[in-house]
Scaffold this active site. Structure first.
Site, PDB file in Angstrom:
ATOM      1  N   GLN A 160       0.939  -0.886  -0.358  1.00 23.94           N
ATOM      2  CA  GLN A 160      -0.188  -0.401   0.231  1.00 23.94           C
ATOM      3  C   GLN A 160       0.702   1.219  -0.591  1.00 23.94           C
ATOM      4  OE1 GLN A 160      -4.215  -0.167   2.555  1.00 23.94           O
ATOM      5  NE2 GLN A 160      -2.759  -1.750   3.514  1.00 23.94           N
ATOM      6  N   ALA A 195       7.683  -6.035   4.023  1.00 23.51           N
ATOM      7  CA  ALA A 195       7.489  -6.504   5.332  1.00 23.51           C
ATOM      8  C   ALA A 195       6.615  -8.004   5.200  1.00 23.51           C
ATOM      9  CB  ALA A 195       7.266  -5.591   6.498  1.00 23.51           C
ATOM     10  N   THR A 221       3.487  -9.640   6.179  1.00 24.02           N
ATOM     11  CA  THR A 221       2.980  -8.879   6.676  1.00 24.02           C
ATOM     12  C   THR A 221       1.773  -9.967   7.714  1.00 24.02           C
ATOM     13  OG1 THR A 221       1.829  -7.914   4.687  1.00 24.02           O
ATOM     14  CG2 THR A 221       2.963  -6.199   5.955  1.00 24.02           C
ATOM     15  N   THR A 273       5.053  -0.865  13.413  1.00 26.22           N
ATOM     16  CA  THR A 273       3.858  -1.348  13.998  1.00 26.22           C
ATOM     17  C   THR A 273       3.233  -0.952  15.204  1.00 26.22           C
ATOM     18  OG1 THR A 273       1.931  -2.821  13.648  1.00 26.22           O
ATOM     19  CG2 THR A 273       4.359  -3.791  13.630  1.00 26.22           C
ATOM     20  N   ASP A 274       2.611  -0.351  15.330  1.00 26.93           N
ATOM     21  CA  ASP A 274       1.768  -0.890  16.587  1.00 26.93           C
ATOM     22  C   ASP A 274       1.758  -1.927  17.709  1.00 26.93           C
ATOM     23  OD1 ASP A 274      -1.097  -1.237  16.350  1.00 26.93           O
ATOM     24  OD2 ASP A 274      -0.540  -1.442  15.042  1.00 26.93           O
ATOM     25  N   TYR A 325       4.260 -12.207  14.559  1.00 25.59           N
ATOM     26  CA  TYR A 325       4.634 -10.547  13.956  1.00 25.59           C
ATOM     27  C   TYR A 325       5.089  -9.542  14.695  1.00 25.59           C
ATOM     28  CZ  TYR A 325       3.524  -6.513  11.303  1.00 25.59           C
ATOM     29  OH  TYR A 325       3.390  -4.982  10.263  1.00 25.59           O
ATOM     30  N   LYS A 380       9.010  -7.416  14.035  1.00 25.89           N
ATOM     31  CA  LYS A 380       9.354  -6.453  13.787  1.00 25.89           C
ATOM     32  C   LYS A 380      10.282  -5.147  14.697  1.00 25.89           C
ATOM     33  CE  LYS A 380       7.442  -4.302  10.694  1.00 25.89           C
ATOM     34  NZ  LYS A 380       7.434  -3.516   9.584  1.00 25.89           N
ATOM     35  N   TRP A 412      -3.075  -0.054  11.741  1.00 24.02           N
ATOM     36  CA  TRP A 412      -4.107   0.760  11.217  1.00 24.02           C
ATOM     37  C   TRP A 412      -4.678   1.168   9.197  1.00 24.02           C
ATOM     38  CZ3 TRP A 412      -9.410   0.942  14.595  1.00 24.02           C
ATOM     39  CH2 TRP A 412      -9.016   0.010  15.846  1.00 24.02           C
TER      40      TRP A 412
END
Length: 281
Positions: free
Chosen positions: A10, A55, A57, A96-97, A120, A124, A145
């Site tokens: 994306q 990544a 994901t 990432t969170d 995951y 990361k 998100w």
């Protein structure tokens, strides 16, 4: 010249629209399951900066493929960071969170303790640690998100389901900031350029859309803006079990972004742009 790892994701697709003259390396050219290939690509390209938008994901599949995810998300980042350090160029990496455990209700700051809930998040985090250990100029941009008109994401899933259903059960106890991929791409480019001039700004930063919302609330906004008549029933995460546990609190404190002149994007504006691009409004 900026070198970008990632081509079909994306953020990478958005970046191609913003800087078409950058070099984009997809999996067909550099497979991150072979970390040294990433380092070689950087040395051969000799770019002014590197942005990693690639990544592993697959959050749920990572529970069974943690070793592979660790190579792609961890070892490859170490190789990238060392190559960038040797060339004296900045590396901007999207994280990432999921490096947090999602406890509490307070937004997580970049210096809060990391406690990943699953494979995951662990892989990361390994990538983040490898970048810091390399010692070169870098920015780790944790986000959450992500959505866009490309690839698979929550917005496109909700629109697809609304074609055949007028009632959906959506998780309401996970709270976070939906983030437009276009905004992430713009932020990465701004940070990469700034780090070339001011490497002392290296560090970990948070970047997520505002305001924070639940998945159920996000779904309602998608349907409202797209003119879809869908009733959203709120359910707890326990009613929608997945192989990998999701953090309940994905709120991110993004105040440190001010050092780059950045602020949290309004995801509602980004949503309108994505829906327009998809022809949904």
């Amino acid at each position: 010249m900026i070198l970008v790892f990632g081509q079909t994701g994306q953020v990478a697709q958005e970046m191609q629209q913003l800087v078409p003259d950058a070099t984009f390396l997809g999996r067909d050219r550099v497979d991150l399951s072979e970390p040294e290939a990433a380092a070689t690509a950087i040395r051969e390209a000799n770019p002014s900066a590197v942005i990693n938008a690639a990544a592993y994901t697959a959050v749920d599949r990572a529970e069974e493929e943690e070793a592979l995810a660790k190579v792609v998300n961890g070892d490859a980042l170490g190789a990238m960071a060392e190559a960038c350090r040797d060339l004296g160029i900045p590396l901007v990496h999207i994280s990432t969170d999921y490096v947090f455990d999602g406890s509490g209700e307070r937004p997580f700051t970049p210096i809060d303790p990391t406690r990943p809930l699953g494979a995951y998040g662990r892989t990361k985090l390994a990538g983040e640690e490898a970048i810091r250990a390399a010692g070169g100029p870098y920015a780790i941009l944790r986000t959450s998100w992500v959505f866009s008109a490309h690839g698979a994401n929550f917005v496109k899933t909700m629109l697809r389901l609304s074609e055949s259903r007028d009632h959906l059960r959506v998780v309401a106890d996970q709270i976070g900031g939906p983030t437009p991929a276009r905004a992430i791409a713009e932020a990465c480019l701004t940070i990469a350029q700034d780090l070339q001039r001011a490497p002392e700004k290296s560090g970990v930063y948070h970047f997520s859309g505002a305001p924070d919302v639940s998945w159920a609330g996000f779904a309602r906004e998608i349907f409202a803006r797209a003119g879809r008549q869908v009733n959203v029933e709120e359910i707890p995460s326990t009613a929608y079990p997945t192989p990998a546990k999701r953090p309940l609190n994905s709120r991110l404190d993004c105040s440190d972004l001010a050092v780059f002149g950045l602020q949290r994007p309004d995801w509602r504006s980004g949503l309108d742009e994505v829906l327009t691009e998809l022809g949904a409004i």
